[in-house]
Design a protein around this motif. Structure first.
Motif, PDB file in Angstrom:
ATOM      1  N   ARG A  22      -0.557   4.079 107.325  1.00 32.78           N
ATOM      2  CA  ARG A  22      -1.202   4.131 106.274  1.00 32.78           C
ATOM      3  C   ARG A  22      -1.017   3.580 104.751  1.00 32.78           C
TER       4      ARG A  22
ATOM      5  N   GLU B  27      -3.693   6.886 119.635  1.00 30.78           N
ATOM      6  CA  GLU B  27      -4.798   7.697 118.842  1.00 30.78           C
ATOM      7  C   GLU B  27      -4.063   8.393 117.912  1.00 30.78           C
TER       8      GLU B  27
ATOM      9  N   ILE C  43      -1.619  10.320 100.432  1.00 35.91           N
ATOM     10  CA  ILE C  43      -1.453   9.134 101.413  1.00 35.91           C
ATOM     11  C   ILE C  43      -2.256   7.680 100.738  1.00 35.91           C
TER      12      ILE C  43
ATOM     13  N   LYS D 181       3.268   6.367 111.785  1.00 35.85           N
ATOM     14  CA  LYS D 181       1.812   7.045 111.301  1.00 35.85           C
ATOM     15  C   LYS D 181       1.766   6.994 109.983  1.00 35.85           C
TER      16      LYS D 181
ATOM     17  N   LEU E  34     -12.588  12.334 119.327  1.00 37.27           N
ATOM     18  CA  LEU E  34     -11.012  12.394 119.078  1.00 37.27           C
ATOM     19  C   LEU E  34     -10.590  13.214 117.900  1.00 37.27           C
ATOM     20  N   ARG E  35     -11.435  13.583 116.913  1.00 41.65           N
ATOM     21  CA  ARG E  35     -11.066  14.333 115.983  1.00 41.65           C
ATOM     22  C   ARG E  35     -11.300  15.938 116.352  1.00 41.65           C
TER      23      ARG E  35
ATOM     24  N   ILE F 158      -8.325  15.034 107.876  1.00 38.44           N
ATOM     25  CA  ILE F 158      -9.376  15.694 108.640  1.00 38.44           C
ATOM     26  C   ILE F 158      -9.621  17.097 108.218  1.00 38.44           C
TER      27      ILE F 158
ATOM     28  N   ARG G 274      -4.327  13.936 101.153  1.00 40.77           N
ATOM     29  CA  ARG G 274      -5.113  12.758 101.539  1.00 40.77           C
ATOM     30  C   ARG G 274      -5.084  11.797 100.203  1.00 40.77           C
TER      31      ARG G 274
ATOM     32  N   VAL H 274      -3.738  14.219 108.268  1.00 39.60           N
ATOM     33  CA  VAL H 274      -4.388  12.815 108.173  1.00 39.60           C
ATOM     34  C   VAL H 274      -5.772  12.965 107.532  1.00 39.60           C
TER      35      VAL H 274
ATOM     36  N   LEU I 188       6.603  18.263 113.737  1.00 43.64           N
ATOM     37  CA  LEU I 188       5.689  16.888 113.849  1.00 43.64           C
ATOM     38  C   LEU I 188       4.447  17.215 113.818  1.00 43.64           C
ATOM     39  N   MET I 189       3.717  16.406 113.175  1.00 42.67           N
ATOM     40  CA  MET I 189       2.268  16.562 113.240  1.00 42.67           C
ATOM     41  C   MET I 189       1.432  15.683 113.990  1.00 42.67           C
ATOM     42  N   LEU I 190       1.577  16.124 115.218  1.00 42.20           N
ATOM     43  CA  LEU I 190       1.167  15.146 116.464  1.00 42.20           C
ATOM     44  C   LEU I 190       0.254  15.822 117.369  1.00 42.20           C
TER      45      LEU I 190
ATOM     46  N   ILE J  74      -3.975   6.372 114.876  1.00 38.80           N
ATOM     47  CA  ILE J  74      -5.267   6.114 113.949  1.00 38.80           C
ATOM     48  C   ILE J  74      -6.346   7.169 113.455  1.00 38.80           C
ATOM     49  N   LEU J  75      -5.718   8.433 114.070  1.00 39.28           N
ATOM     50  CA  LEU J  75      -6.304   9.671 113.600  1.00 39.28           C
ATOM     51  C   LEU J  75      -6.820   9.583 112.220  1.00 39.28           C
ATOM     52  N   GLY J  76      -8.029  10.008 111.984  1.00 39.05           N
ATOM     53  CA  GLY J  76      -8.518   9.935 110.569  1.00 39.05           C
ATOM     54  C   GLY J  76      -8.776   8.637 109.944  1.00 39.05           C
ATOM     55  N   MET J  77      -8.628   7.614 110.538  1.00 36.43           N
ATOM     56  CA  MET J  77      -8.901   6.262 110.049  1.00 36.43           C
ATOM     57  C   MET J  77      -9.366   5.342 111.076  1.00 36.43           C
ATOM     58  N   GLU J  78     -10.274   6.015 112.155  1.00 34.10           N
ATOM     59  CA  GLU J  78     -10.567   5.354 113.368  1.00 34.10           C
ATOM     60  C   GLU J  78     -11.198   4.077 113.420  1.00 34.10           C
TER      61      GLU J  78
ATOM     62  N   ASN K 188      -3.569  20.161 117.772  1.00 38.93           N
ATOM     63  CA  ASN K 188      -2.785  20.574 116.559  1.00 38.93           C
ATOM     64  C   ASN K 188      -3.402  20.347 115.228  1.00 38.93           C
TER      65      ASN K 188
ATOM     66  N   ALA L  50      -1.588  18.951 112.252  1.00 41.31           N
ATOM     67  CA  ALA L  50      -1.813  17.389 112.529  1.00 41.31           C
ATOM     68  C   ALA L  50      -2.839  16.704 111.819  1.00 41.31           C
TER      69      ALA L  50
END
Lengths: 516, 326
Positions: free
Chosen positions: A160, A100, A79, A156, B177-178, B194, A76, B192, A90-92, A103-107, B185, B188
């Motif tokens: 950021r 979605e 980033i 992604k 969403l989280r 979380i 974090r 980010v 891949l981290m998806l 913007i995950l984590g910075m919604e 995942n 993932a």
């Protein structure tokens, strides 16, 4: 060197198990450049990047980023400072949409409580346009091809506000065509002022896109310099400390009769997908048949059916003229098949068993090794020691658990067992995946040797260089079918294979059969 | 037989379905939210039981419905947090931990019951408050529908509203969403920034809240006492209901209704001369049958969908690759 964005100095990292992954590694990265970080597996590249990204702690050295010293204790923080990483896996989240995931984590919020879905899509589109990376904002990740998913991952990081982008072996899962697109993307990002660090062990890629390069070997950085006149051969020799052979191996002298024959093999998997749509192929004694293709196009199924691990819907498989479909794996092995499986941890070895146990697991039942269930352990240890020596397996002793060896050495255990079972047919599925260059060369030589001894070798690999280096014939797999058959592999280049691998081109009635 | 049919097609039967649905729907939503977070909480049974118990006890001794509500929720949420602690912090297997907590709840409630009331069976001797029933203005005047929909316990309405709130939470808020991202995942989500364990803990606490409401309804609405093991497998039928519902809010509600229907039929069949043990078997039997049928269907549906994609999808894949080339 005033335009260095990153200055990594004397990083020292030792893992809890005592393995030194980075031994005073230094590396500087210039702003707005594409910097390749190359080295064999286990040379410490990924560890260095994990150190930089705050994933793993380190014991010594310092990192200077934009002129001031930093020490990230988690991703974090990295980033937030403007460093992004695209991981190999891949981290998806597969069931979320592209937007979605982005913007995950910075919604973005609508009101105090709710997610602003429109704003998410807008952010996604904006980033997509800004960097020229086309992605379908409202589609689920699950429905996208791997190349596009990777683009989402890059986006992604960019969304950021990443200024430095680390890509960990980004091309490992891509076709040559997708790789081209990725490289264009990287050039575009560089033009947009970004700095890219790109980990790879494919040297052709380095010479294509990199401005600068750092070569790592044995946990140390051997050199960091501009690419200038460096070519693949020079880099390769820096990586392994000696010259390696990037040539193709010479064609076989004597090709014999058909040993393995597959006819009209069909298989539908439990999801209803036709994984194999009528495969025909032959492998003759004294040759290596290479099977090229993007993974997941039916190769795994084909191999497992031949090895007796799965049953097909219809078709036939014969070894030396005997049908093997109704036989058990042991019977098939006794009919002369050796199988180096693609997933060595899953099907190749038992992790918690010792090296010697793994070496005899296919033959312990033979009278040579036991009387009425009592194993001759002395003999087994003796024989295992011979194999360990012959196949250059690095292990403390023959009683060491296989799971504690490195990937390359585990693979050598598998290869040692399979090649010494006196097979007539050898199936080698991804035989050098994730192994260091030294082991790769050894395994390649062993396969060549087996070929010259008159064995029929069927090589399945996602690594085109490997397929082209070893094979005398090549078939290409796409969507459960053979889309091309090159009878003389020495006249084929990897770009010739690409269109067939993607299903863009298809030869009429292509098969791997040998007429006559 | 005729009597049976006339009672099944009566207004009372419709009313009974909603009544029976409530203690299934709550835990089913608890299962759904925890499953979406990737940590399916099968301790619903125990959480409901413990909430049912503490609700009655605290209600009886304080005389306050609000305190009873709070106590029930606190007990169930705490139980699920203990599960979270085992699972997330100590890395224990979540199913085994949940099974242990279910047995713990069954034992501890009887133990405390005996300590407090001297009775090992139920709290029928305690004067416990119950949640009120509500007549919906206007709706209650509509013939038939009014009789079916109006006049239920307030928790039944809370359950129905919760379906909508559950939907809003999961699909319209950042937390939802989280939770979904963490379930699909975790790496993932972690990458980010979380906090995966915290997010899973929230989901488990939410599942505890749902279980609490289901349990409280049982002991302070459905009936007005706590009795030993009164959840009677509802927390497990809820797993089936949530699974059939695809872990989605509306789907979970529809499948809960289905199971409620079956249970209600079982109650009504009891008027016939059939051994009651066999009748009590019906809802569980139907659960097994329904799961088998639905998963068979789902498999077939998936195959058909893939086959359709195969037929129509090849061209577009090629197109994509071609454009990627240029």
């Amino acid at each position: 060197m005033s335009n260095n964005i990153l200055d990594i100095k004397e990083i020292f990292k030792v893992y809890p198990d005592g393995v030194i992954a980075n031994r005073n590694v230094s590396m500087d990265v210039q702003e707005n450049s594409i910097h390749a970080l190359v080295g064999e597996n286990g040379a410490g590249k990924s560890t260095l990047m994990k150190v930089l990204f705050g994933i793993t702690p380190y014991q010594g050295g310092s990192i200077e980023y934009k002129g001031s010293e930093v020490k990230f204790s988690n991703p974090r923080e990295a980033i937030a400072a403007g460093i992004g990483m695209v991981h190999q896996h891949l981290m998806l989240a597969p069931d979320l949409t592209v937007a979605e995931n982005l913007i995950l984590g910075m919604e973005p919020l609508r009101g105090k409580l709710f997610l602003d879905a429109d704003e998410a899509v807008r952010i996604c589109r904006e980033a997509s346009e800004k960097y020229g990376l086309a992605v379908p904002a409202e589609k689920k990740i699950r429905d996208l091809p791997i190349g596009v998913r990777q683009r989402v991952e890059i986006l992604k990081a960019l969304a950021r506000n990443a200024e430095v982008l680390i890509l960990d072996e980004p091309t490992a899962v891509l076709t040559p065509q997708e790789t081209d697109v990725l490289f264009k993307t990287l050039d575009g990002l560089k033009a947009a002022g970004k700095t890219i660090i790109f980990i790879t062990h494919k040297l052709s890629e380095v010479t294509r896109v990199a401005d600068r390069i750092t070569v790592m070997r044995d946990a140390q950085a051997i050199i960091t310099r501009d690419m200038d006149d460096l070519d693949e051969v020079k880099i390769a020799s820096l990586m392994v400390g000696r010259k390696i052979n990037t040539e193709r191996i010479p064609a076989p002298v004597k090709i014999g009769s058909v040993k393995l024959s597959v006819r009209d093999l069909k298989y539908t998997n439990s999801d209803g997908v036709e994984a194999l749509k009528g495969i025909d192929l032959d492998v003759r004694s004294g040759e290596i048949l290479g099977l090229a293709g993007v993974e997941g196009n039916g190769q795994t199924e084909l191999v497992e059916i031949i090895a007796g691990l799965m049953a097909p819907d219809s078709g036939s498989v014969t070894i030396d003229g005997t049908s093997v479909l109704s036989l058990t794996p042991r019977q098939i092995r006794e009919a002369g098949l050796a199988h180096i499986p693609e997933d060595r941890m899953e099907n190749g070895v038992a992790e918690v068993a010792s090296v010697e146990e793994n070496l005899i697991v296919d033959r312990y039942y033979k009278p040579e090794y036991n009387t009425r269930g009592r194993l001759y352990w002395k003999l087994i240890t003796e024989k295992s020691k011979e194999l360990i020596k012959k196949f250059n397996i690095l292990t403390k002793s023959s009683k060491t658990n296989v799971g504690s060896l490195s990937g390359g050495n585990i693979q050598k255990v598998v290869v040692a067992r399979e090649l010494t079972s006196n097979p007539g047919v050898i199936i080698a599925a991804q035989p050098t995946r994730g192994v260091d260059i030294g082991s790769e060369e050894l395994i390649h030589n062993l396969l060549k040797q087996a070929r010259d001894e008159g064995k029929a070798v069927f090589l399945i690999s996602a690594d085109l260089d490997e397929v082209l280096k070893l094979s005398n014939r090549v078939v290409v797999f796409y969507d459960g079918e053979i889309t091309a058959h090159f009878k003389d592999a020495s006249k084929v280049e990897d770009v010739d294979l690409g269109p067939y691998m993607l299903g863009i081109k298809k030869e009429d009635a292509a098969s791997g059969k040998m007429d006559s | 037989m005729n009597e049976l049919f006339s009672s099944i097609f009566s207004v009372n039967f419709g009313y009974a379905i909603l009544r029976v649905m409530t203690p299934l729907l709550f835990p089913a939503m608890g299962i759904a939210v925890s499953t979406m977070a990737g940590s399916q909480n099968i301790a619903m049974e125990g959480a409901m039981l413990i909430a049912a118990f503490f609700g009655v006890i605290v209600g009886a001794f304080s005389g306050s419905l609000w305190l009873a509500l709070l106590a029930g929720i606190a007990a169930a949420v705490l139980l699920c947090m203990i599960l979270g602690y085992f699972h997330l912090k100590l890395k224990a297997d979540i199913f085994l931990s949940a099974v242990a907590l279910n047995m713990f709840s069954s034992g501890i409630t009887v133990f405390l019951l005996f300590m407090i009331t001297g009775d090992k069976g139920s709290t029928s001797s305690l004067p416990s408050p119950v949640f009120p029933s509500i007549d919906i203005p206007l709706v209650e005047k509509i013939p038939v529908i009014g009789d079916i929909i109006s006049g239920h316990n307030i928790l039944t309405y809370v359950a129905l509203v919760s379906v909508f709130l559950f939907y809003l939470l999961m699909f319209k808020t950042p937390l939802g969403l989280r939770i979904r991202a963490v379930g699909q995942n975790p790496d993932a989500a972690e990458s980010v920034g979380i906090n995966v364990n915290r997010t899973k803990m929230y989901a488990l606490m939410l599942s505890g809240l749902f279980a609490a409401l289901g349990g409280l309804y049982l002991s302070m609405g459905y009936v007005s006492w706590f009795s030993k093991d009164m959840t009677a497998g509802r927390g497990f039928i809820a797993i089936a209901a949530a699974t059939l519902g695809g872990m989605m809010p509306l789907g979970t509600m529809i499948s809960s209704l289905f199971f409620a229907l079956v249970s209600a039929v079982a109650i009504y069949i009891a008027s016939l001369n059939i051994p009651s043990e066999l009748i009590q078997l019906i809802p569980y039997l139907i659960t097994v049958v329904a799961l088998a049928v639905f998963s068979g269907r789902a498999l077939k549906g998936r195959r058909e969908k893939i086959a359709a994609e195969d037929a129509g999808g090849t061209e577009s894949v090629q197109e994509k690759n071609n454009t990627g080339d240029n």
